[in-house]
Design a protein around this motif. Structure first.
Motif, short mmCIF file in Angstrom:
data_model
loop_
_atom_site.label_atom_id
_atom_site.label_comp_id
_atom_site.label_asym_id
_atom_site.label_seq_id
_atom_site.Cartn_x
_atom_site.Cartn_y
_atom_site.Cartn_z
N GLU A 18 32.82 35.33 39.30
CA GLU A 18 34.12 35.95 39.02
C GLU A 18 34.45 37.02 40.07
O GLU A 18 35.57 37.09 40.58
CB GLU A 18 34.13 36.56 37.62
CG GLU A 18 35.40 37.26 37.25
CD GLU A 18 36.56 36.32 36.97
OE1 GLU A 18 37.70 36.81 36.93
OE2 GLU A 18 36.34 35.11 36.80
N ILE A 19 33.47 37.85 40.42
CA ILE A 19 33.68 38.88 41.44
C ILE A 19 33.96 38.25 42.79
O ILE A 19 34.84 38.71 43.53
CB ILE A 19 32.49 39.85 41.48
CG1 ILE A 19 32.44 40.67 40.19
CG2 ILE A 19 32.56 40.77 42.70
CD1 ILE A 19 31.17 41.50 40.01
N PHE A 20 33.25 37.19 43.13
CA PHE A 20 33.52 36.47 44.38
C PHE A 20 34.95 35.94 44.40
O PHE A 20 35.66 36.09 45.39
CB PHE A 20 32.54 35.32 44.58
CG PHE A 20 31.15 35.70 44.99
CD1 PHE A 20 30.80 37.00 45.35
CD2 PHE A 20 30.15 34.75 45.02
CE1 PHE A 20 29.52 37.34 45.73
CE2 PHE A 20 28.86 35.06 45.41
CZ PHE A 20 28.54 36.35 45.77
N ASP A 21 35.38 35.33 43.30
CA ASP A 21 36.74 34.76 43.23
C ASP A 21 37.80 35.85 43.36
O ASP A 21 38.78 35.68 44.11
CB ASP A 21 36.94 34.00 41.92
CG ASP A 21 36.17 32.70 41.86
OD1 ASP A 21 35.70 32.21 42.91
OD2 ASP A 21 36.02 32.16 40.73
N ILE A 22 37.62 36.95 42.65
CA ILE A 22 38.57 38.06 42.72
C ILE A 22 38.62 38.61 44.15
O ILE A 22 39.69 38.91 44.69
CB ILE A 22 38.20 39.18 41.72
CG1 ILE A 22 38.38 38.68 40.28
CG2 ILE A 22 39.04 40.43 41.96
CD1 ILE A 22 37.75 39.60 39.24
N SER A 23 37.47 38.74 44.77
CA SER A 23 37.39 39.30 46.13
C SER A 23 38.05 38.39 47.15
O SER A 23 38.78 38.86 48.04
CB SER A 23 35.93 39.55 46.51
OG SER A 23 35.35 40.46 45.62
N LEU A 24 37.83 37.10 47.04
CA LEU A 24 38.48 36.15 47.95
C LEU A 24 40.00 36.17 47.77
O LEU A 24 40.74 36.14 48.75
CB LEU A 24 37.93 34.74 47.72
CG LEU A 24 36.51 34.51 48.24
CD1 LEU A 24 35.92 33.23 47.64
CD2 LEU A 24 36.49 34.46 49.76
N MET A 39 42.59 46.14 44.25
CA MET A 39 42.85 44.94 43.47
C MET A 39 41.60 44.51 42.70
O MET A 39 41.67 44.17 41.52
CB MET A 39 43.34 43.81 44.35
CG MET A 39 43.59 42.53 43.57
SD MET A 39 44.12 41.16 44.60
CE MET A 39 43.79 39.81 43.47
N ILE A 40 40.45 44.52 43.38
CA ILE A 40 39.20 44.11 42.73
C ILE A 40 38.89 45.04 41.56
O ILE A 40 38.57 44.60 40.46
CB ILE A 40 38.05 44.10 43.76
CG1 ILE A 40 38.31 43.06 44.85
CG2 ILE A 40 36.72 43.83 43.05
CD1 ILE A 40 37.42 43.20 46.07
#
Length: 87
Positions: A18-24, A39-40
């Motif tokens: 989830e953190i990877f997706d939000i960061s991308l 945003m993150i």
């Protein structure tokens, strides 16, 4: 396409993804590091409760205390991401 490169973490695989997706997503929408971090943080605060801290940059040092199970450090391209939650 950029892919996250994990350095250290104690989060669950689901939270990591989830953190990877939000960061991308943040990287695709913003150019400034502070906007990416904001945003993150906002997304994580809404989805997982506050208080999340997010540091994004090309060069920084840190020493933090975090809530157990809520720390991740990774790279996406040239940017390092330090994401953690405090009680």
């Amino acid at each position: 396409m950029l892919t996250p490169s994990l350095v250290a973490s104690d989060v669950t695989p689901e939270l990591r993804d989830e953190i990877f997706d939000i960061s991308l997503d943040a990287l695709s929408k913003f150019k400034l590091e502070r906007e990416i971090a904001a945003m993150i943080k906002k997304d994580l605060d809404v989805k997982y409760g506050s208080t999340w801290h997010v540091i994004v940059g090309k060069s920084f040092g840190s020493y933090v205390t975090n809530e157990k199970g809520h720390f991740i450090y990774f790279y996406i391209g040239q940017f390092a991401f330090l994401v953690f939650k405090t009680a």
